[in-house]
Design a protein around this motif. Structure first.
Motif, PDB file in Angstrom:
ATOM      1  N   ARG A 263      22.593 110.120  20.067  1.00  0.00           N
ATOM      2  CA  ARG A 263      23.057 108.822  19.525  1.00  0.00           C
ATOM      3  C   ARG A 263      24.517 108.577  19.889  1.00  0.00           C
ATOM      4  N   PHE A 264      25.324 109.634  19.811  1.00  0.00           N
ATOM      5  CA  PHE A 264      26.748 109.499  20.137  1.00  0.00           C
ATOM      6  C   PHE A 264      26.943 109.284  21.633  1.00  0.00           C
ATOM      7  N   LEU A 265      26.129 110.026  22.412  1.00  0.00           N
ATOM      8  CA  LEU A 265      26.307 109.959  23.870  1.00  0.00           C
ATOM      9  C   LEU A 265      25.984 108.581  24.425  1.00  0.00           C
ATOM     10  N   ALA A 266      25.237 107.795  23.644  1.00  0.00           N
ATOM     11  CA  ALA A 266      24.871 106.456  24.104  1.00  0.00           C
ATOM     12  C   ALA A 266      25.904 105.405  23.674  1.00  0.00           C
ATOM     13  N   LEU A 267      26.888 105.804  22.849  1.00  0.00           N
ATOM     14  CA  LEU A 267      27.843 104.817  22.317  1.00  0.00           C
ATOM     15  C   LEU A 267      28.907 104.451  23.349  1.00  0.00           C
ATOM     16  N   ASP A 268      29.284 103.171  23.324  1.00  0.00           N
ATOM     17  CA  ASP A 268      30.424 102.712  24.125  1.00  0.00           C
ATOM     18  C   ASP A 268      31.565 102.483  23.140  1.00  0.00           C
ATOM     19  N   MET A 269      32.554 103.353  23.158  1.00  0.00           N
ATOM     20  CA  MET A 269      33.583 103.283  22.099  1.00  0.00           C
ATOM     21  C   MET A 269      34.989 103.497  22.660  1.00  0.00           C
ATOM     22  N   PRO A 270      35.427 102.576  23.525  1.00  0.00           N
ATOM     23  CA  PRO A 270      36.805 102.715  24.017  1.00  0.00           C
ATOM     24  C   PRO A 270      37.809 102.523  22.878  1.00  0.00           C
ATOM     25  N   VAL A 271      38.856 103.331  22.894  1.00  0.00           N
ATOM     26  CA  VAL A 271      39.828 103.327  21.793  1.00  0.00           C
ATOM     27  C   VAL A 271      41.245 103.433  22.353  1.00  0.00           C
ATOM     28  N   SER A 272      42.112 102.592  21.828  1.00  0.00           N
ATOM     29  CA  SER A 272      43.528 102.599  22.211  1.00  0.00           C
ATOM     30  C   SER A 272      44.333 103.505  21.280  1.00  0.00           C
ATOM     31  N   SER A 273      45.436 104.042  21.785  1.00  0.00           N
ATOM     32  CA  SER A 273      46.371 104.761  20.903  1.00  0.00           C
ATOM     33  C   SER A 273      47.786 104.195  21.071  1.00  0.00           C
ATOM     34  N   ALA A 274      47.870 102.949  21.526  1.00  0.00           N
ATOM     35  CA  ALA A 274      49.190 102.358  21.818  1.00  0.00           C
ATOM     36  C   ALA A 274      50.076 102.328  20.570  1.00  0.00           C
ATOM     37  N   ILE A 275      49.494 101.996  19.410  1.00  0.00           N
ATOM     38  CA  ILE A 275      50.302 101.897  18.181  1.00  0.00           C
ATOM     39  C   ILE A 275      50.829 103.283  17.799  1.00  0.00           C
ATOM     40  N   THR A 276      49.959 104.278  17.911  1.00  0.00           N
ATOM     41  CA  THR A 276      50.345 105.659  17.573  1.00  0.00           C
ATOM     42  C   THR A 276      51.457 106.149  18.489  1.00  0.00           C
ATOM     43  N   ARG A 277      51.294 105.902  19.790  1.00  0.00           N
ATOM     44  CA  ARG A 277      52.299 106.365  20.765  1.00  0.00           C
ATOM     45  C   ARG A 277      53.672 105.791  20.435  1.00  0.00           C
ATOM     46  N   LYS A 278      53.669 104.487  20.111  1.00  0.00           N
ATOM     47  CA  LYS A 278      54.939 103.822  19.834  1.00  0.00           C
ATOM     48  C   LYS A 278      55.535 104.331  18.519  1.00  0.00           C
ATOM     49  N   LEU A 279      54.689 104.469  17.511  1.00  0.00           N
ATOM     50  CA  LEU A 279      55.165 104.866  16.181  1.00  0.00           C
ATOM     51  C   LEU A 279      55.871 106.218  16.209  1.00  0.00           C
ATOM     52  N   LEU A 280      55.277 107.172  16.948  1.00  0.00           N
ATOM     53  CA  LEU A 280      55.775 108.553  16.867  1.00  0.00           C
ATOM     54  C   LEU A 280      56.325 109.068  18.195  1.00  0.00           C
ATOM     55  N   SER A 281      56.504 108.163  19.181  1.00  0.00           N
ATOM     56  CA  SER A 281      56.961 108.575  20.519  1.00  0.00           C
ATOM     57  C   SER A 281      56.101 109.724  21.037  1.00  0.00           C
ATOM     58  N   TRP A 282      54.801 109.576  20.828  1.00  0.00           N
ATOM     59  CA  TRP A 282      53.842 110.604  21.279  1.00  0.00           C
ATOM     60  C   TRP A 282      53.350 110.229  22.668  1.00  0.00           C
ATOM     61  N   GLU A 283      53.486 111.121  23.599  1.00  0.00           N
ATOM     62  CA  GLU A 283      53.028 110.850  24.958  1.00  0.00           C
ATOM     63  C   GLU A 283      52.085 111.972  25.386  1.00  0.00           C
ATOM     64  N   PRO A 284      50.765 111.713  25.383  1.00  0.00           N
ATOM     65  CA  PRO A 284      49.833 112.779  25.800  1.00  0.00           C
ATOM     66  C   PRO A 284      50.133 113.228  27.229  1.00  0.00           C
ATOM     67  N   SER A 285      50.088 114.535  27.456  1.00  0.00           N
ATOM     68  CA  SER A 285      50.424 115.047  28.797  1.00  0.00           C
ATOM     69  C   SER A 285      49.386 116.036  29.325  1.00  0.00           C
ATOM     70  N   GLY A 286      48.388 116.384  28.501  1.00  0.00           N
ATOM     71  CA  GLY A 286      47.365 117.333  28.951  1.00  0.00           C
ATOM     72  C   GLY A 286      46.427 116.682  29.948  1.00  0.00           C
ATOM     73  N   PRO A 287      45.594 117.489  30.619  1.00  0.00           N
ATOM     74  CA  PRO A 287      44.652 116.920  31.582  1.00  0.00           C
ATOM     75  C   PRO A 287      43.638 116.007  30.917  1.00  0.00           C
ATOM     76  N   GLY A 288      43.137 115.015  31.671  1.00  0.00           N
ATOM     77  CA  GLY A 288      42.051 114.171  31.192  1.00  0.00           C
ATOM     78  C   GLY A 288      40.754 114.968  31.161  1.00  0.00           C
ATOM     79  N   LEU A 289      39.705 114.356  30.614  1.00  0.00           N
ATOM     80  CA  LEU A 289      38.446 115.079  30.409  1.00  0.00           C
ATOM     81  C   LEU A 289      37.819 115.550  31.724  1.00  0.00           C
ATOM     82  N   VAL A 290      37.748 114.650  32.718  1.00  0.00           N
ATOM     83  CA  VAL A 290      37.096 115.037  33.978  1.00  0.00           C
ATOM     84  C   VAL A 290      37.936 116.108  34.688  1.00  0.00           C
ATOM     85  N   ALA A 291      39.258 115.953  34.652  1.00  0.00           N
ATOM     86  CA  ALA A 291      40.131 116.967  35.273  1.00  0.00           C
ATOM     87  C   ALA A 291      39.959 118.308  34.566  1.00  0.00           C
TER      88      ALA A 291
END
Ligand SMILES: NC(=O)c1ccc[n+]([C@@H]2O[C@H](COP(=O)([O-])OP(=O)(O)OC[C@H]3O[C@@H](n4cnc5c(N)ncnc54)[C@H](OP(=O)(O)O)[C@@H]3O)[C@@H](O)[C@H]2O)c1
Length: 304
Positions: A263-291
């Motif tokens: 059921r989860f694998l069939a979901l289309d659920m794009p999600v932004s983190s723009a507000i979080t990044r700005k609020l806490l100056s958080w910048e993800p730097s780890g590899p993406g999922l495919v990498a």
């Protein structure tokens, strides 16, 4: 700060403990077994032995701490099909931790998810989901936690992407890899263009620390490094890693191959983190999922 961490021995929790300790905080980690206690102690945290069902223990540990990160969740019963009991235990724990911190303005960060926020459209921290059967009960738990802001708790919901990936992951992607290996094909449902957000474990742990240190009361944080990775791209990476054919299957075949995960694998659920990044100056730097999948560790674990 001295932070009480439930789920301190878990996949995300062990990274959060390391992150907090590296940030010069002290950690009191909940552990329900000898093995978990040893792992928490070896990480450099103080151990509190007990179960999240022991509400008096939770109350006391929270009361003697400067903040709480609540990550324990009874995945053992939830993934066996009884999400309701696991969700109810989570709610009781959140209510108890909240009562212990009421009036102190101390932080309480709880784990939440992104499923059901805004299917098919980019969801933000301002979106809220409606409860749905099974895991969707946790949406009410998030509301319970955020409402504690009115009672003098610096409450924070950390909505983790459905895959918090990395070397050692035993979550959804590891389950998909194992199911694909057993079925002999790396499968996606339908056209596989539906998207999952993802986050690397190191980035997720850093966000939890930043939230505990500085997020205002009632904050919703999105632990999301990539907004949406097409599930077909994930299947292709798994197919390459396991040397299996990549195939499209129906929802019904998905149930047979992936069980409750279909059921989860069939979901289309794009999600932004723009507000979080700005609020806490958080910048993800780890590899993406495919990498991350290309690094191979998911496949050596599957072969073991
Ligand atoms: N990993 C993800 O991709 C992801 C995505 C979205 C949301 N989340 C949420 O984030 C949180 C942390 O997830 P995770 O991946 O780190 O989970 P995990 O690896 O399964 O760890 C769960 C933790 O909870 C503890 N726990 C389970 N039942 C307990 C009980 N009855 N009493 C005390 N402790 C108990 C476990 O202790 P033991 O070590 O003793 O088993 C472990 O420390 C959970 O709420 C999860 O649902 C995770």
């Amino acid at each position: 700060m001295r932070i009480f961490v439930t789920g301190a021995s878990g996949w995300i929790g062990s990274a959060v403990v390391a992150e907090l300790l590296a940030g010069d905080h002290e950690v009191l980690g909940l552990a329900r077994s000898d093995a978990s206690a040893e792992a928490v102690a070896a990480a450099g945290a103080e151990v509190r032995r007990g179960d999240i069902g022991d509400l008096e223990l939770l109350r006391a540990a929270a009361a003697e701490s400067d903040g709480v990160v609540h990550l324990a969740f009874r995945h053992d019963i939830a993934f066996a099909g009884d999400f309701e009991t696991a969700v109810a235990a989570d709610r009781a724990a959140i209510e108890t931790l909240g009562e212990a911190l009421a009036g102190t303005d101390r932080p309480l960060a709880i784990a939440s998810g992104v499923a059901g926020l805004k299917p098919g459209t980019l969801a933000t921290e301002r979106d809220t989901a409606e409860p749905f059967p099974g895991p969707g009960g946790r949406i009410l738990n998030e509301r319970t936690a955020l409402a504690l802001a009115d009672r003098g708790v610096r409450s924070i919901s950390v909505r983790f992407a459905p895959t918090v990936h990395g070397d050692g992951d035993n979550g959804f992607i590891a389950m998909v890899v194992a199911a694909d290996q057993q079925a002999g094909s790396a499968a996606y449902i339908g056209d596989g263009l539906n998207r999952w957000p993802s986050v690397h474990r190191s980035d997720a742990a850093r966000l939890v620390r930043l939230g505990i240190e500085g997020a205002p009361a009632g904050s919703v944080l999105h632990a999301v490094g990539e907004e949406g990775v097409a599930i077909r791209d994930v299947a292709e990476a798994i197919g390459r890693g396991l040397d299996l054919p990549v195939t499209s299957i129906t929802a019904e075949q998905g149930e047979a191959q992936f069980g409750f995960l279909a059921r989860f694998l069939a979901l289309d659920m794009p999600v932004s983190s723009a507000i979080t990044r700005k609020l806490l100056s958080w910048e993800p730097s780890g590899p993406g999922l495919v990498a991350d999948l290309k690094q191979g560790h998911y496949f050596s674990a599957a072969a073991a």
